[in-house]
Design an enzyme around this catalytic site. Structure first.
Site, PDB file in Angstrom:
ATOM      1  N   ASP A  94       0.872  -1.178   0.000  1.00  0.00           N
ATOM      2  CA  ASP A  94       0.000   0.000   0.000  1.00  0.00           C
ATOM      3  C   ASP A  94       0.907   1.225   0.000  1.00  0.00           C
ATOM      4  O   ASP A  94       1.677   1.425   0.948  1.00  0.00           O
ATOM      5  CB  ASP A  94      -0.877   0.038   1.253  1.00  0.00           C
ATOM      6  N   LYS A 158      -7.161   3.380  -2.922  1.00  0.00           N
ATOM      7  CA  LYS A 158      -7.449   3.342  -1.485  1.00  0.00           C
ATOM      8  C   LYS A 158      -7.709   4.749  -0.967  1.00  0.00           C
ATOM      9  O   LYS A 158      -7.058   5.709  -1.385  1.00  0.00           O
ATOM     10  CB  LYS A 158      -6.269   2.702  -0.756  1.00  0.00           C
ATOM     11  N   LYS A 200     -10.253   0.032  -1.854  1.00  0.00           N
ATOM     12  CA  LYS A 200      -9.996  -0.228  -0.439  1.00  0.00           C
ATOM     13  C   LYS A 200     -10.345   1.016   0.359  1.00  0.00           C
ATOM     14  O   LYS A 200      -9.834   2.105   0.089  1.00  0.00           O
ATOM     15  CB  LYS A 200      -8.538  -0.611  -0.193  1.00  0.00           C
TER      16      LYS A 200
END
EC number: 4.1.2.4
Length: 246
Positions: A94, A158, A200
């Site tokens: 990430d 995300k 996400k």
């Protein structure tokens, strides 16, 4: 409940990202993720190899997700690429967008950086999620950045790190964590661009109802390959859902 405990827990990246966590804390995090049926653990790279060895020794199927340039998105692209290369023991990464370039509206630099980090991740067979930290963005910046991220073709876009400065977010009229509105915007822009990119949501998620609203906004299959929830308070939601089920 619209979604079962098993469905929700399977979407979760169980996160332990505080800088003072110890190896014992990381081991506990992994055990919790296994017991709750979470898809992955999300940790800082300092404990990446420890976690990999622990998971291998236990033969758990929990995926290993490490953060890159977290939580600020302040490193040079060359450094970001090198850290991704060094994270090839993991299953997923990430990484925060290069936030200074975003706020300076240097979209040429943003686009090149995102293209480069996605390529490096793919070269090392890593699932990559790009964190927009959307609490720091104006509406126009969200629209532009979401498009840049989606066009770079990571596996996921995300929402947030969970560590955004709340005062700065508030100065823009934003929450510091995930919101259904931003998730919905990600979904709409992806559809407009013909992308089925995963989404996400992370940051400030504490209840089942919040998760339900995010799942509905994402318009994604209840499948961890297309939808994730990042949170550190997974155990509280797990217990809450067990009570609701009764």
């Amino acid at each position: 409940m619209k979604y079962s405990i098993e469905q929700v827990m399977r979407l979760v990246d169980h996160s332990g990202l505080k800088p003072y966590l110890t190896e014992k804390d990381i081991a506990r995090l992994i055990e919790e993720a296994k017991d709750m049926g979470n898809y992955a653990v999300c940790i800082e790279p300092i404990y990446g190899k420890f976690a990999k060895e622990y998971l291998d020794e236990k033969r758990y199927k929990v995926k290993l997700d490490v953060t890159i340039d977290f939580p600020f998105g302040s490193l040079a692209t060359s450094s970001r690429k090198k850290i991704i290369e060094d994270s090839d023991y993991a299953d997923e990464v990430d990484i925060v967008v290069p936030m200074g370039y975003v706020k300076s509206h240097r979209w040429d630099y943003v686009d090149q950086d995102l293209t480069d980090v996605v390529k490096i991740a793919k070269d090392h067979d890593l699932v990559i999620k790009i964190i927009t930290e959307d609490g720091y963005l104006t509406q126009d910046e969200k629209d532009r950045l979401y498009r840049s991220v989606i066009r770079a073709k990571p596996d996921f876009i995300k929402t947030s790190t969970g560590f955004a400065n709340k005062d700065y977010c508030a100065s823009l009229g934003n929450a510091a964590g995930a919101t259904p509105d931003n998730v919905s915007l990600m979904s709409r822009i992806a559809e407009e661009l013909g992308s089925d990119i995963g989404i996400k949501a992370a940051g400030g998620i504490h209840t089942y109802r919040e998760i339900e609203s995010i799942i509905d906004a994402a318009k994604r299959p209840i499948d961890p390959e297309k939808l994730r929830i990042g949170m550190s308070g997974t155990g509280k939601v797990f217990e809450e859902m067990k009570k609701i089920k009764k």
